[in-house]
Design an enzyme around this catalytic site. Structure first.
Site, PDB file in Angstrom:
ATOM      1  CE1 TYR A 440      15.561  44.284  44.617  1.00 57.87           C
ATOM      2  CE2 TYR A 440      13.724  44.898  43.235  1.00 57.87           C
ATOM      3  CZ  TYR A 440      14.946  45.189  43.793  1.00 57.87           C
ATOM      4  OH  TYR A 440      15.526  46.386  43.500  1.00 57.87           O
ATOM      5  CD  GLU A 441      16.615  39.887  41.383  1.00 57.55           C
ATOM      6  OE1 GLU A 441      16.575  38.691  41.079  1.00 57.55           O
ATOM      7  OE2 GLU A 441      16.180  40.792  40.651  1.00 57.55           O
TER       8      GLU A 441
END
Lengths: 599, 599
Positions: A440-441
């Site tokens: 994620y990110e």
């Protein structure tokens, strides 16, 4: 049951002795960060996270979050009470600006909090952690009115924030966003669309949730240049600051995930929800990057965090579990078997973990200091250098930190043998939780492209040259007994320089040569960055030993671990450089159909 | 929903073209394995596993097994019906001896079945898979009476078998076993004790379960030299072959595990259960090793298996999912974005997976052929060579195969971005299932010590020298266009030879130098072994291309992938050699207390 002790001694070593935070006392916000205060904050923070957050880690995993038919979501047993304690103690305000109720302490301390909270309980730490990113974006781009309306309560964590980017058809490529924002003529917009993978999208921890949402205004181009950022509160906020009507945004469902069960990962449905523009129309990408960069450092720390807690528990197991005999003869002949920490292969895994976690801690704290210096250093030159270094190090901390953090958690699980695979020991949860941080990110492949495609080339390579100079200076400063460490650092940074040169000579002709080597390059830079920190730590440790005094074993262990780091992490830099130099030809040669399974 | 297509074309390529199974037609059991028959078995096996076993993989994970208050265990929905089909089709008898009802086909085909079954459904594949190990031990050491009583039904999978080694205080170190075996004067023993982590210890698939149990007889020494192996049926078998009384063995509980939920992992309680000695008293270790070695090859194949199914699904996703544009310009300008397979970093992960899975398939099939040759080759010299190679390759296939298999599954999950973390896509199950293979049947650290501590030194190094000769010959045989591949192979085996030499020079003085480098050495040998197979496959592919004919793209892809293998896997061999040469000093230097977290 797994345990956790906050590594306060090691953190103080880095903050006080290696970074010498006290020497920045002339900068705004640092004057109150005396060594006494810093030590007290670190101790109290460690205590809170270990005593309040860690005991909820397994229950968070086994219970998960629950969505009710009305769209509301309940967090696992104990989370709400712990969160109230967290808010009550004022942890969320630690390094936020005083103008909005923050304590204005250095970000270095805020990042220590992120580490300890995330190590104690990854899922819990995400709730306040994501709010930091939302706050950063509002601070940088929000109008005064938006800031006054939202920031004080967000910084106090009376309200939490979220980041709404991803849609079913749109992950990395934000140009594909379909969520619409229709201007309503009163300064507000009606937001309509579906967002997925929204961490902390709905929960019972706070009375309001402030969503930052990427959407497209009418007529905006169908690319990332057409996106705008909006603030969309779950509950509308009246002009007097009281809560008004429920906004038209709801959690449609919770995702079933590999890990981080204690955090609610939501599908969010916006059905003409009222939102307000953050910054300018079609300038959403820049605001998104501010939000994202703050979050990426936090995610890098999550990589370290799960490695750290897995390491601590593997050490305890390796000292307790008895199997077999030391290769050099029984270590404890009066026992039926030796503890498995005598076995070199177990030591190898533990030393790898020690070399990674301590090096990574130094690196993120160094980066945290750059966050402060970016805003607060006295000269433009210093601020620019800090900003350049931060830009380079952010994808490395996120990408390398989480790759290696996951690998470390897996290795620590391995120390447990079969017991590592059994849920009650808790090791397999650390592995499952750690896995998300690589994804994620921005996946780690995206981090690598951010590093190689954007950061390396920015300002004609000024940032990477500044980095090389700092590393070269550190290598040169290692003299006497430390000379072998300096030479080892020079060797690994030499590999990185050669790889950089290869990119310069080969990426213009064929950009796939850059893409093919980007992940390898990020890993080399991770090794170089940790090596740089290890030489720095070794210099400080050697100086302390020369002075005499307490904690001799601690400083000696730093020297030993620094040596081990270069022995066992260093050789990979050369191998990775060779892989980069292999280019993209074979990698890209096959027709896509040749990846299909032939029957 | 994940899918699976058995890689029948690739399997036939290895079996028929690379190993040239037909050329062994003069050996017993091989005469019926004509190419037509082999192809038909591979096709049918692939069809069965893909159509019957794969659809049960996710339900097995989500439902798991259920233990009832009476100690009985139910497998997930559909497992029993699929197992009945498996037995009905006669798959279990494929390469078992005709004397006990087997089809006596080459083990090569039995191993193909293990791959396909394990790839389709890891948990399901374990039920018959573990029986193979138990059958091997009975074949090698059981009395004629035991063989007659148990083997026909076990080989027909009317009854399944288990391996009972581990106890709460005793994993790797079998000398710590506490389970007791008291002779009853009638040729039987009363077995009492608790075994843990017993895969398929109790279930509803068969009317009887035949446990092979390690235990200690009265007065036996308190070490691995004191253990004996017993056969302990769940239901006693009358002299006429009918089932008699229930034996005093019960499943006490099921473990809650990270993965392989479809397989019942049991705590087994033996309470004076009737058992019969397999082989001689206190010679249990040798029998255990026969059972274990068969199982270890199967576990290595499980590493490949989860990598393979994860790869197939990642390829499908990478072709379907559209994000961003190719670095060299839009690949499909008429679409809003290109499919992600155009991105070098996605290709890198897919090519790594392709190079590993195809190389690993060739290696395990080569090893499977050695299993056959160990028994059936015409000369003592050939049988000895096969046995030596098998001894060397078994820990490499188990250790490297599962390390790299897990890493590959993780990378394939990464291709999916956020969707890879979501349960419904199935990728995270592959990762969780793959993880066990690095742990069970001897952790990979134990495999490394088996390779370096036992196998390298055996017969004065004759086995490793024979291996080097085969690899050198293969490297030398790569001429013309293949010369760079031969040189690359020579380079990696050169690193292994240097590492071997370093062990010879440094392990006597300090055995920790061996332990410190063992895992690295196993990895180098994995790279060399796969590289050896890749040159062999490339030679065959080049010859086919020279002949002209069909499947040009298939053979060209082999050549490209062989080149990619050496570019991207090769450099690690040198880095690992350098890590080995760093020795054990820094690794073993710290006092154990220095691993504790200082507050």
């Amino acid at each position: 049951m797994p345990t956790y002790t906050a590594p306060t001694r090691d953190t103080k070593f880095v903050v006080n002795e290696v970074l010498d935070l006290a020497s920045y006392g002339n900068l705004p916000g640092f004057e109150s960060a005396t060594t006494d205060i810093v030590d007290a904050v670190i101790d109290e923070c460690g205590k809170f996270c270990a005593e309040v957050l860690q005991p909820l880690n397994q229950v968070g995993d086994s219970e998960g979050c629950t969505r009710h038919p009305d769209g509301s979501v309940t967090t696992p047993t104990g989370f709400k009470a712990a969160f109230d304690q967290y808010v009550e103690a004022g942890w969320s305000t630690l390094s936020s600006p005083a103008a909005y109720g923050g304590q204005d302490m250095p970000h270095v301390l805020g990042f220590v909090l992120e580490e300890f909270a995330s190590t104690a309980n990854h899922s819990f730490g995400m709730y306040p952690g994501l709010t930091n990113g939302a706050v950063s974006a509002l601070l940088a781009f929000g109008s005064d009115e938006l800031k006054q309306r939202y920031l004080p309560n967000m910084i106090a964590n009376k309200w939490l924030g979220t980041m709404n980017l991803t849609e079913p058809q749109c992950g990395t490529d934000l140009g594909l966003i379909r969520t619409k924002a229709e201007p309503q003529g009163d300064g507000s917009y009606a937001i309509t669309g579906t967002k997925i993978f929204i961490s902390a999208g709905e929960h019972d921890l706070t009375e309001n949730i402030i969503h930052l949402v990427l959407a497209k205004t009418p007529g905006a181009p169908d690319s990332s240049k057409g996106i705008s950022l909006f603030v969309v509160p779950k509950v509308l906020v009246n002009d007097d600051g009281t809560l008004g009507d429920r906004n038209a945004v709801q959690c449609g469902s919770l995702e079933h995930k590999m890990g981080i069960h204690g955090n609610s990962t939501c599908v969010m449905n916006y059905d003409g929800a009222k939102g307000w523009l953050v910054g300018e129309e079609m300038k959403g990408l820049a605001a998104m990057f501010v939000m994202m960069n703050a979050a990426r450092l936090g995610v890098g720390i999550q990589g370290l965090a799960q490695a750290e807690v897995a390491y601590q528990n593997a050490v305890a197991y390796a000292r307790d579990r008895r199997q077999g005999r030391a290769l050099t003869g029984p270590a404890e002949p009066e026992q039926k078997a030796d503890s498995i920490i005598v076995h070199p292969d177990v030591r190898r895994m533990l030393m790898d973990a020690k070399a990674f976690t301590e090096g990574m801690r130094a690196l993120y704290l160094y980066a945290a200091l750059q966050v402060d210096l970016t805003h607060k250093a006295q000269t433009e030159e210093e601020r620019t250098l800090a900003d350049d270094l931060l830009g380079l190090l952010t994808p490395v901390i996120k990408g390398y930190g989480t790759d290696k953090g996951f690998d470390t958690a897996v290795q620590m699980q391995q120390v447990f043998g079969g017991h590592g695979y059994i849920a009650e020991w808790g090791m397999e949860q650390f592995v499952r939780d750690a896995r998300i941080a690589q994804i994620y990110e921005g996946t780690n492949g995206i981090q690598a492209m951010d590093l190689c495609g954007r950061k390396l080339a920015s300002k004609g390579g000024a940032a990477i040259q500044a980095f090389f100079k700092l590393v070269d200076d550190e290598a040169a400063a290692a003299e006497g007994d430390l000379k072998p460490l300096g030479e080892a650092l020079a060797k690994v940074v030499g590999e990185q320089k050669a790889a950089t040169m290869w990119f310069m000579q080969n990426a213009m002709a064929n950009p796939n040569n850059l893409g093919a080597g980007a992940h390898h390059y990020m890993t080399i830079m991770g090794i170089v960055s940790l090596g740089w920190m290890w030489v720095r730590m070794a210099r400080v440790a050697a100086a302390r030993l020369e002075q005499g005094g307490d904690d001799k074993a601690f400083y000696e262990a730093k020297l030993t671990t620094a040596g081990y780091f270069f022995e066992r992490f260093g050789p990979d830099a050369g191998a990775l450089r060779r892989k980069i130099e292999a280019g993209s030809e074979a990698m890209m040669a096959l027709d896509e159909d040749m990846f299909l399974t032939a029957a």
